[in-house]
Design a protein around this motif. Sequence first.
Motif, PDB file in Angstrom:
ATOM      1  N   SER A 280       1.405  -1.145   0.307  1.00 46.67           N
ATOM      2  CA  SER A 280       0.492  -0.409   0.063  1.00 46.67           C
ATOM      3  C   SER A 280       0.907   1.367   0.274  1.00 46.67           C
ATOM      4  O   SER A 280       1.859   1.541   0.311  1.00 46.67           O
ATOM      5  CB  SER A 280      -1.243  -0.089   0.682  1.00 46.67           C
ATOM      6  OG  SER A 280       0.150   0.751   2.346  1.00 46.67           O
ATOM      7  N   ALA A 281       0.609   2.368  -0.307  1.00 44.67           N
ATOM      8  CA  ALA A 281       0.599   3.739  -0.199  1.00 44.67           C
ATOM      9  C   ALA A 281      -0.070   4.791  -0.322  1.00 44.67           C
ATOM     10  O   ALA A 281      -1.084   4.475  -0.617  1.00 44.67           O
ATOM     11  CB  ALA A 281       1.632   4.145  -1.688  1.00 44.67           C
ATOM     12  N   VAL A 282      -0.201   5.682   0.945  1.00 48.56           N
ATOM     13  CA  VAL A 282      -1.066   6.222   1.121  1.00 48.56           C
ATOM     14  C   VAL A 282      -0.009   8.164   0.676  1.00 48.56           C
ATOM     15  O   VAL A 282       0.689   8.273   0.265  1.00 48.56           O
ATOM     16  CB  VAL A 282      -0.942   7.030   2.722  1.00 48.56           C
ATOM     17  CG1 VAL A 282      -1.386   5.936   3.795  1.00 48.56           C
ATOM     18  CG2 VAL A 282       0.528   7.109   3.088  1.00 48.56           C
ATOM     19  N   THR A 283      -1.279   8.571   0.037  1.00 51.17           N
ATOM     20  CA  THR A 283      -0.914  10.217  -0.713  1.00 51.17           C
ATOM     21  C   THR A 283      -2.096  10.932   0.454  1.00 51.17           C
ATOM     22  O   THR A 283      -2.028  10.555   1.539  1.00 51.17           O
ATOM     23  CB  THR A 283      -2.713  10.415  -1.827  1.00 51.17           C
ATOM     24  OG1 THR A 283      -3.313   9.968  -1.178  1.00 51.17           O
ATOM     25  CG2 THR A 283      -1.526   8.818  -3.209  1.00 51.17           C
ATOM     26  N   THR A 284      -2.308  12.459  -0.138  1.00 54.21           N
ATOM     27  CA  THR A 284      -2.707  13.247   0.363  1.00 54.21           C
ATOM     28  C   THR A 284      -3.953  13.867   0.104  1.00 54.21           C
ATOM     29  O   THR A 284      -4.726  15.410   0.507  1.00 54.21           O
ATOM     30  CB  THR A 284      -1.485  14.735   1.615  1.00 54.21           C
ATOM     31  OG1 THR A 284      -0.962  14.740  -0.267  1.00 54.21           O
ATOM     32  CG2 THR A 284      -0.330  13.696   2.143  1.00 54.21           C
ATOM     33  N   GLU A 285      -4.711  13.515  -0.689  1.00 54.90           N
ATOM     34  CA  GLU A 285      -5.900  13.128  -1.424  1.00 54.90           C
ATOM     35  C   GLU A 285      -7.346  13.279  -0.106  1.00 54.90           C
ATOM     36  O   GLU A 285      -6.823  12.394  -0.156  1.00 54.90           O
ATOM     37  CB  GLU A 285      -5.777  12.385  -2.304  1.00 54.90           C
ATOM     38  CG  GLU A 285      -4.824  12.647  -3.886  1.00 54.90           C
ATOM     39  CD  GLU A 285      -4.831  11.361  -4.582  1.00 54.90           C
ATOM     40  OE1 GLU A 285      -4.333  12.528  -5.767  1.00 54.90           O
ATOM     41  OE2 GLU A 285      -5.163  10.722  -4.087  1.00 54.90           O
ATOM     42  N   ASP A 286      -7.454  14.308  -0.067  1.00 56.90           N
ATOM     43  CA  ASP A 286      -8.691  14.516   1.451  1.00 56.90           C
ATOM     44  C   ASP A 286      -9.902  14.441  -0.392  1.00 56.90           C
ATOM     45  O   ASP A 286     -10.131  14.995  -0.297  1.00 56.90           O
ATOM     46  CB  ASP A 286      -8.810  15.630   1.135  1.00 56.90           C
ATOM     47  CG  ASP A 286     -10.258  16.042   2.859  1.00 56.90           C
ATOM     48  OD1 ASP A 286     -10.454  14.873   3.127  1.00 56.90           O
ATOM     49  OD2 ASP A 286      -9.878  17.044   3.396  1.00 56.90           O
ATOM     50  N   MET A 287     -10.583  12.635  -0.153  1.00 56.93           N
ATOM     51  CA  MET A 287     -11.573  12.398  -0.505  1.00 56.93           C
ATOM     52  C   MET A 287     -11.923  10.948  -0.248  1.00 56.93           C
ATOM     53  O   MET A 287     -10.634  10.637   0.538  1.00 56.93           O
ATOM     54  CB  MET A 287     -10.875  11.922  -1.819  1.00 56.93           C
ATOM     55  CG  MET A 287     -10.800  13.232  -2.839  1.00 56.93           C
ATOM     56  SD  MET A 287      -9.837  12.517  -4.441  1.00 56.93           S
ATOM     57  CE  MET A 287     -11.181  11.711  -5.453  1.00 56.93           C
ATOM     58  N   PRO A 288     -12.911  10.230  -0.351  1.00 57.29           N
ATOM     59  CA  PRO A 288     -13.241   9.403   0.527  1.00 57.29           C
ATOM     60  C   PRO A 288     -12.501   7.934   0.092  1.00 57.29           C
ATOM     61  O   PRO A 288     -12.063   8.046  -1.568  1.00 57.29           O
ATOM     62  CB  PRO A 288     -14.672   9.015  -0.387  1.00 57.29           C
ATOM     63  CG  PRO A 288     -15.368  10.250   0.098  1.00 57.29           C
ATOM     64  CD  PRO A 288     -13.731  10.570  -1.042  1.00 57.29           C
ATOM     65  N   PRO A 295      -4.827   0.367  -3.677  1.00 56.01           N
ATOM     66  CA  PRO A 295      -4.279   0.055  -2.235  1.00 56.01           C
ATOM     67  C   PRO A 295      -2.936   0.948  -2.472  1.00 56.01           C
ATOM     68  O   PRO A 295      -2.504   2.017  -1.395  1.00 56.01           O
ATOM     69  CB  PRO A 295      -4.271  -0.697  -1.561  1.00 56.01           C
ATOM     70  CG  PRO A 295      -4.229  -1.463  -3.320  1.00 56.01           C
ATOM     71  CD  PRO A 295      -5.121  -1.416  -3.780  1.00 56.01           C
ATOM     72  N   PHE A 296      -2.357   1.686  -3.597  1.00 58.43           N
ATOM     73  CA  PHE A 296      -1.507   2.255  -3.622  1.00 58.43           C
ATOM     74  C   PHE A 296      -1.555   4.018  -3.671  1.00 58.43           C
ATOM     75  O   PHE A 296      -0.574   4.711  -4.453  1.00 58.43           O
ATOM     76  CB  PHE A 296      -0.350   1.528  -4.994  1.00 58.43           C
ATOM     77  CG  PHE A 296      -0.054   0.650  -4.504  1.00 58.43           C
ATOM     78  CD1 PHE A 296       1.173   0.261  -4.070  1.00 58.43           C
ATOM     79  CD2 PHE A 296      -0.083  -0.821  -4.772  1.00 58.43           C
ATOM     80  CE1 PHE A 296       1.836  -0.988  -3.624  1.00 58.43           C
ATOM     81  CE2 PHE A 296       0.358  -1.941  -4.423  1.00 58.43           C
ATOM     82  CZ  PHE A 296       1.249  -1.833  -3.935  1.00 58.43           C
ATOM     83  N   THR A 297      -3.079   3.707  -4.232  1.00 55.89           N
ATOM     84  CA  THR A 297      -3.388   5.929  -4.072  1.00 55.89           C
ATOM     85  C   THR A 297      -4.711   5.824  -2.123  1.00 55.89           C
ATOM     86  O   THR A 297      -5.319   6.767  -3.008  1.00 55.89           O
ATOM     87  CB  THR A 297      -3.784   6.094  -5.403  1.00 55.89           C
ATOM     88  OG1 THR A 297      -5.255   5.644  -5.229  1.00 55.89           O
ATOM     89  CG2 THR A 297      -3.160   5.924  -6.220  1.00 55.89           C
ATOM     90  N   LEU A 298      -4.147   5.203  -1.533  1.00 50.80           N
ATOM     91  CA  LEU A 298      -5.103   5.772  -0.382  1.00 50.80           C
ATOM     92  C   LEU A 298      -5.081   6.871  -0.370  1.00 50.80           C
ATOM     93  O   LEU A 298      -4.423   8.058  -0.451  1.00 50.80           O
ATOM     94  CB  LEU A 298      -4.755   4.943   0.998  1.00 50.80           C
ATOM     95  CG  LEU A 298      -4.330   2.899   0.858  1.00 50.80           C
ATOM     96  CD1 LEU A 298      -3.613   2.874   1.816  1.00 50.80           C
ATOM     97  CD2 LEU A 298      -5.618   2.393   0.447  1.00 50.80           C
TER      98      LEU A 298
END
Length: 363
Positions: A280-288, A295-298
Motif C-alpha cells: 500500500s501507499a498513502v497520498t494526501t488526497e482528501d477524498m473518500p 491500495p497504492f493511492t489511499l
Amino acid sequence: MAAYRRSQSGGRRLLIVSYHRVVGDFTGELQRSIPGLLISQETFRKHLEGLSAAGYDFAPLGEALDVMAGRRTARKDLCVVTFDDGYRDVYRYGYPVLKQMGVPAITYLPAALIGTPGRFNHDRLFHLLRLAQARNHRAVFDMMPAPAAELLDTVVSGRQRLSAALDDFIGQYPSTTLLETIDALEKTLGPGPDLLPEQGDLMDWDEVRQMVKDGFEFGAHTLGHVVLTHEPVDVVEREVRESKEIIERETGTTVRDFAYCNGWYSDEVIRVLVRNGFRSAVTTEDMPNRIGGDPFTLKRKVLWENFSVGVSGGYSQSLTVCQLDDCFGALGMRGPVYGRRPQRSQAMANTPLLFNPPEGVSW
C-alpha cells in the motif's frame, strides 16, 4: 452525512487521518515551526475521542486494507491513524495518548535521518527564511542561484506568506535545488549556530523499537524525505528499496506500507513500490476511500490544530466533526488537491545524496 459517505464508499467509511507533529506547547512552537505540521496534545486527544464518538473503530492499516479489498467485513466504520516523518515529539506527546486510549497507528519514516541530528530540508528552509525575514535581509540576488534568490525575495518582500511560498517552492523543484537554496541562504546569513533549527528533531531507533514493542507499526517515507515524482526512476528505486531495508534491519519487522512525500505519486513510482514488495501507499488526497479502491493511492485527511479552531478561537467539536465527515467537500465548498504527477524520466548516473547528512554521519 455519514450515511451518504457510506453509500459513496461501498458500505463502510474507511477514513485515514494524517498527522505530523504532536506538541506540548502549541503556542510556543507556532512561533518557530511550519504551522500546518502542528497539533497540540490536547487537541490530538480530542480528535481521537471525537472519531470514536462519531462511530469509528480504530484499526491497523492491514485490517482496513482487508476490508477495502473485500477480504473481510467491518461491523463499524474504520479509522486508521497515520503519522508522517518520525518527529520525536510524536514519541513524546502522541505515543502516550495512543497507548492510553488503545489506538493503533502507523508512522512513516525517512529511514536515513532516523537516529541522526539531521533536520528535514523543509524545516531548514523555513527556519532560514524566518531568520532572513527577522533581519529584513535583502541579499545580493545575483550572487545566489536563481531559485534561491526568487524565494528569498518573495518572502522578504512580503509578496507571499512564508509557509505558502515554501509549499510552492518545494512543489516546483527537486531536492538538489532545495539543498542549493539551503547552502545559498546559509552563506548569505553568515556563519553561526542559529542556522540549524533546534526544533524538528527526529526519533532515534531505540524509540522506534520501543513503539514496535508496544504494537505500533512503521512504514517507509524515502531515505531523506524526497518528492519522488521530481526524481529520475533510478533515484526512486534507491529511495524506496533502501528505506525499506534500513527500517526492516533496525526494527526486525517487515515493511510493506509507504507514504508519498508531498502526497505526490506516478505510475512509475507505484511500479517501483510493487517491485519492492509493498502492499500500500498513502497520498494526501482528501477524498473518500472506496471498497475495491487502489491500495497504492489511499486517500488521507491531513489534520492540524487550526482545523478545529472555531469562531470563538477555541476548540470546536462541531467544526471538527464537519472536517472529519468532509461536510465542506460534500457541499462543494472545498476540493481535493490531487497527487498524481508526471514523472521525471531521465536517468542520472552517480546521483548525489538528496539531503545533507550531519557531519560525521554516513549511511
